[in-house]
Design a protein around this motif. Sequence first.
Motif, PDB file in Angstrom:
ATOM      1  N   THR A 123       0.833  -1.205   0.000  1.00  0.00           N
ATOM      2  CA  THR A 123       0.000   0.000   0.000  1.00  0.00           C
ATOM      3  C   THR A 123       0.865   1.251   0.000  1.00  0.00           C
ATOM      4  OG1 THR A 123      -1.813  -1.135   1.146  1.00  0.00           O
ATOM      5  CG2 THR A 123      -1.765   1.279   1.290  1.00  0.00           C
ATOM      6  N   ALA A 124       1.928   1.249   0.807  1.00  0.00           N
ATOM      7  CA  ALA A 124       2.826   2.404   0.875  1.00  0.00           C
ATOM      8  C   ALA A 124       3.460   2.682  -0.484  1.00  0.00           C
ATOM      9  CB  ALA A 124       3.904   2.170   1.933  1.00  0.00           C
ATOM     10  N   ARG A 125       3.882   1.643  -1.172  1.00  0.00           N
ATOM     11  CA  ARG A 125       4.503   1.829  -2.494  1.00  0.00           C
ATOM     12  C   ARG A 125       3.487   2.367  -3.498  1.00  0.00           C
ATOM     13  NH1 ARG A 125       6.736  -3.439  -1.053  1.00  0.00           N
ATOM     14  NH2 ARG A 125       8.912  -3.195  -0.400  1.00  0.00           N
ATOM     15  N   HIS A 126       2.285   1.818  -3.470  1.00  0.00           N
ATOM     16  CA  HIS A 126       1.232   2.326  -4.369  1.00  0.00           C
ATOM     17  C   HIS A 126       0.967   3.805  -4.104  1.00  0.00           C
ATOM     18  CE1 HIS A 126      -0.108  -1.192  -6.585  1.00  0.00           C
ATOM     19  NE2 HIS A 126      -0.182  -1.907  -5.473  1.00  0.00           N
ATOM     20  N   LEU A 127       0.855   4.156  -2.828  1.00  0.00           N
ATOM     21  CA  LEU A 127       0.579   5.549  -2.474  1.00  0.00           C
ATOM     22  C   LEU A 127       1.683   6.474  -2.980  1.00  0.00           C
ATOM     23  CD1 LEU A 127      -0.750   5.138   1.173  1.00  0.00           C
ATOM     24  CD2 LEU A 127      -2.020   6.157  -0.726  1.00  0.00           C
ATOM     25  N   ALA A 128       2.932   6.026  -2.865  1.00  0.00           N
ATOM     26  CA  ALA A 128       4.058   6.876  -3.239  1.00  0.00           C
ATOM     27  C   ALA A 128       4.174   7.053  -4.750  1.00  0.00           C
ATOM     28  CB  ALA A 128       5.357   6.296  -2.682  1.00  0.00           C
ATOM     29  N   THR A 129       3.894   6.004  -5.515  1.00  0.00           N
ATOM     30  CA  THR A 129       4.196   6.042  -6.952  1.00  0.00           C
ATOM     31  C   THR A 129       2.982   6.237  -7.851  1.00  0.00           C
ATOM     32  OG1 THR A 129       4.065   3.617  -7.098  1.00  0.00           O
ATOM     33  CG2 THR A 129       6.222   4.591  -6.618  1.00  0.00           C
ATOM     34  N   GLU A 130       1.783   6.004  -7.303  1.00  0.00           N
ATOM     35  CA  GLU A 130       0.606   6.052  -8.166  1.00  0.00           C
ATOM     36  C   GLU A 130      -0.384   7.145  -7.779  1.00  0.00           C
ATOM     37  OE1 GLU A 130      -1.211   2.207  -8.651  1.00  0.00           O
ATOM     38  OE2 GLU A 130       0.738   1.192  -8.549  1.00  0.00           O
ATOM     39  N   THR A 131      -0.031   7.950  -6.788  1.00  0.00           N
ATOM     40  CA  THR A 131      -0.928   9.034  -6.372  1.00  0.00           C
ATOM     41  C   THR A 131      -0.135  10.327  -6.221  1.00  0.00           C
ATOM     42  OG1 THR A 131      -0.708   9.014  -3.944  1.00  0.00           O
ATOM     43  CG2 THR A 131      -2.079   7.301  -4.929  1.00  0.00           C
ATOM     44  N   ASP A 132      -0.871  11.423  -6.175  1.00  0.00           N
ATOM     45  CA  ASP A 132      -0.252  12.725  -5.916  1.00  0.00           C
ATOM     46  C   ASP A 132      -0.642  13.239  -4.531  1.00  0.00           C
ATOM     47  OD1 ASP A 132      -2.915  13.214  -6.315  1.00  0.00           O
ATOM     48  OD2 ASP A 132      -2.635  14.882  -7.722  1.00  0.00           O
ATOM     49  N   LYS A 133      -1.032  12.337  -3.646  1.00  0.00           N
ATOM     50  CA  LYS A 133      -1.484  12.745  -2.324  1.00  0.00           C
ATOM     51  C   LYS A 133      -0.287  13.024  -1.404  1.00  0.00           C
ATOM     52  CE  LYS A 133      -5.719  12.118  -3.495  1.00  0.00           C
ATOM     53  NZ  LYS A 133      -6.591  13.279  -3.706  1.00  0.00           N
ATOM     54  N   PRO A 134      -0.324  14.098  -0.631  1.00  0.00           N
ATOM     55  CA  PRO A 134       0.667  14.254   0.442  1.00  0.00           C
ATOM     56  C   PRO A 134       0.574  13.065   1.396  1.00  0.00           C
ATOM     57  CG  PRO A 134      -0.521  16.300   0.079  1.00  0.00           C
ATOM     58  CD  PRO A 134      -1.239  15.251  -0.714  1.00  0.00           C
ATOM     59  N   LEU A 135       1.731  12.551   1.798  1.00  0.00           N
ATOM     60  CA  LEU A 135       1.780  11.360   2.645  1.00  0.00           C
ATOM     61  C   LEU A 135       2.576  11.658   3.907  1.00  0.00           C
ATOM     62  CD1 LEU A 135       2.728   8.706  -0.089  1.00  0.00           C
ATOM     63  CD2 LEU A 135       0.425   9.364   0.662  1.00  0.00           C
ATOM     64  N   LEU A 136       2.075  11.160   5.028  1.00  0.00           N
ATOM     65  CA  LEU A 136       2.810  11.225   6.286  1.00  0.00           C
ATOM     66  C   LEU A 136       2.906   9.814   6.837  1.00  0.00           C
ATOM     67  CD1 LEU A 136       4.158  12.563   8.694  1.00  0.00           C
ATOM     68  CD2 LEU A 136       1.880  13.072   9.621  1.00  0.00           C
ATOM     69  N   PHE A 137       4.113   9.246   6.766  1.00  0.00           N
ATOM     70  CA  PHE A 137       4.357   7.945   7.366  1.00  0.00           C
ATOM     71  C   PHE A 137       4.838   8.154   8.799  1.00  0.00           C
ATOM     72  CE2 PHE A 137       4.904   7.051   2.805  1.00  0.00           C
ATOM     73  CZ  PHE A 137       3.955   6.047   2.671  1.00  0.00           C
ATOM     74  N   ARG A 138       4.379   7.277   9.702  1.00  0.00           N
ATOM     75  CA  ARG A 138       4.683   7.440  11.118  1.00  0.00           C
ATOM     76  C   ARG A 138       5.062   6.099  11.731  1.00  0.00           C
ATOM     77  NH1 ARG A 138      -0.746  10.481  12.960  1.00  0.00           N
ATOM     78  NH2 ARG A 138      -1.490   8.421  12.397  1.00  0.00           N
ATOM     79  N   THR A 139       5.931   6.154  12.699  1.00  0.00           N
ATOM     80  CA  THR A 139       6.313   4.950  13.428  1.00  0.00           C
ATOM     81  C   THR A 139       6.081   5.160  14.912  1.00  0.00           C
ATOM     82  OG1 THR A 139       8.011   4.324  11.810  1.00  0.00           O
ATOM     83  CG2 THR A 139       8.198   3.373  14.018  1.00  0.00           C
ATOM     84  N   PRO A 140       5.143   4.419  15.506  1.00  0.00           N
ATOM     85  CA  PRO A 140       5.027   4.441  16.967  1.00  0.00           C
ATOM     86  C   PRO A 140       6.228   3.691  17.542  1.00  0.00           C
ATOM     87  CG  PRO A 140       3.515   2.838  16.034  1.00  0.00           C
ATOM     88  CD  PRO A 140       4.178   3.514  14.881  1.00  0.00           C
ATOM     89  N   VAL A 141       7.036   4.371  18.336  1.00  0.00           N
ATOM     90  CA  VAL A 141       8.281   3.777  18.834  1.00  0.00           C
ATOM     91  C   VAL A 141       7.973   3.037  20.141  1.00  0.00           C
ATOM     92  CG1 VAL A 141      10.655   4.206  19.527  1.00  0.00           C
ATOM     93  CG2 VAL A 141       9.603   5.616  17.741  1.00  0.00           C
ATOM     94  N   ILE A 142       8.000   1.701  20.066  1.00  0.00           N
ATOM     95  CA  ILE A 142       7.568   0.858  21.179  1.00  0.00           C
ATOM     96  C   ILE A 142       8.788   0.219  21.842  1.00  0.00           C
ATOM     97  CG2 ILE A 142       6.028  -0.998  21.880  1.00  0.00           C
ATOM     98  CD1 ILE A 142       4.692   1.425  20.424  1.00  0.00           C
ATOM     99  N   PRO A 143       9.007   0.494  23.128  1.00  0.00           N
ATOM    100  CA  PRO A 143      10.157  -0.085  23.821  1.00  0.00           C
ATOM    101  C   PRO A 143      10.188  -1.607  23.688  1.00  0.00           C
ATOM    102  CG  PRO A 143       9.083   1.571  25.186  1.00  0.00           C
ATOM    103  CD  PRO A 143       8.191   1.363  24.007  1.00  0.00           C
ATOM    104  N   THR A 144      11.374  -2.142  23.446  1.00  0.00           N
ATOM    105  CA  THR A 144      11.677  -3.573  23.291  1.00  0.00           C
ATOM    106  C   THR A 144      11.196  -4.147  21.970  1.00  0.00           C
ATOM    107  OG1 THR A 144       9.680  -4.598  24.280  1.00  0.00           O
ATOM    108  CG2 THR A 144      11.417  -3.862  25.805  1.00  0.00           C
ATOM    109  N   TYR A 145      10.428  -3.400  21.197  1.00  0.00           N
ATOM    110  CA  TYR A 145       9.872  -3.938  19.950  1.00  0.00           C
ATOM    111  C   TYR A 145      10.544  -3.322  18.720  1.00  0.00           C
ATOM    112  CZ  TYR A 145       6.576  -4.900  16.171  1.00  0.00           C
ATOM    113  OH  TYR A 145       6.026  -5.276  14.978  1.00  0.00           O
ATOM    114  N   ASN A 146      10.494  -2.005  18.599  1.00  0.00           N
ATOM    115  CA  ASN A 146      11.076  -1.373  17.406  1.00  0.00           C
ATOM    116  C   ASN A 146      11.879  -0.121  17.742  1.00  0.00           C
ATOM    117  OD1 ASN A 146       9.071   0.442  18.038  1.00  0.00           O
ATOM    118  ND2 ASN A 146       8.026   0.346  16.053  1.00  0.00           N
TER     119      ASN A 146
END
Length: 321
Positions: free
Chosen positions: A205-228
Amino acid sequence: MHGTVFDIQRFSLHDGPGIRTTVFLKGCSLRCFWCHNPESIRRPPEIEFYPERCIGCGACVALCEHGANTITDDGVVTYDPQQCTVCGECIDDCFANARVLVGRAWSVDEVMAEILQDRSFYGDEGGVTLSGGEPMLQADFTAALLARCRAEDIHTAIETAGHYPWSTLEPVLPLVDLVMMDLKHLDSERHRDGTGVPNTHILSTARHLATETDKPLLFRTPVIPTYNDAPEVIDRIAGFVRDLIAARAASCAVRGETPAPVRYQLLRFHQLAGDKYRGLGRANRARDLEPLSKAQMDALSQRAHAMIHAGDPSAIIPNAQ
């Protein structure tokens, strides 16, 4: 048309640009062990029960025909969600607010009536954000609500996990001004460990959004202790965002278009959802995690900035604290 909504948050400042009205739709296809909105996970309405508020009046026991509420001789009320039909009759008579109904059917007209009350606060940047849960699990309702907002010339945004086929999201995108999407882990098995699902659909989905649309995109990462929260994990996600920025630029160059921005943000884990888990009678698997400090979050953000900087120095925005 009706959708299951569990909250409408007014004067929201963290769900997109400007002042916004955030509509939270119930139901999610992920089971993140740290979920900050556990009441959003299941699609049907639910009841949260807070026994410490209960005054033992017994009104709920008398009202319930299904035996979900019982009271002991010393006035202690218990609630069995397995027997509950979530009819909601006990809610209005619970004078101590020991019971909270989470989610009900809203019509598009009802939601729009709430939104239009806030319209004067939106200014040039604000608007409406559909969140959850996962708004695309109620795709028809989401589309109808976005269309009404568009008809009122209100800026629209969605917050999505991206875990579905591209064909689910694509028809809705003409009604959306901004897409906000989480990238929780690039390792598919670790993603499954933390969320219950692999990341195959999400990265697609992220790749489709980036290459096939002109929509502004905000990707976010919830930073979870011990996980990521390990620097190398954030490096990989930031590298993926950098590649998406480059792919969008290349795609737009072929079409002779100026690429819309692709941005990235880290979200700090917090423990504010503990009462919700308790009210729902669910285990909180993240209850013992310690949130990262501001200094730790800033250090991770700087690493992400260094990774993405060559692609677009404006792509990093401040951490959400």
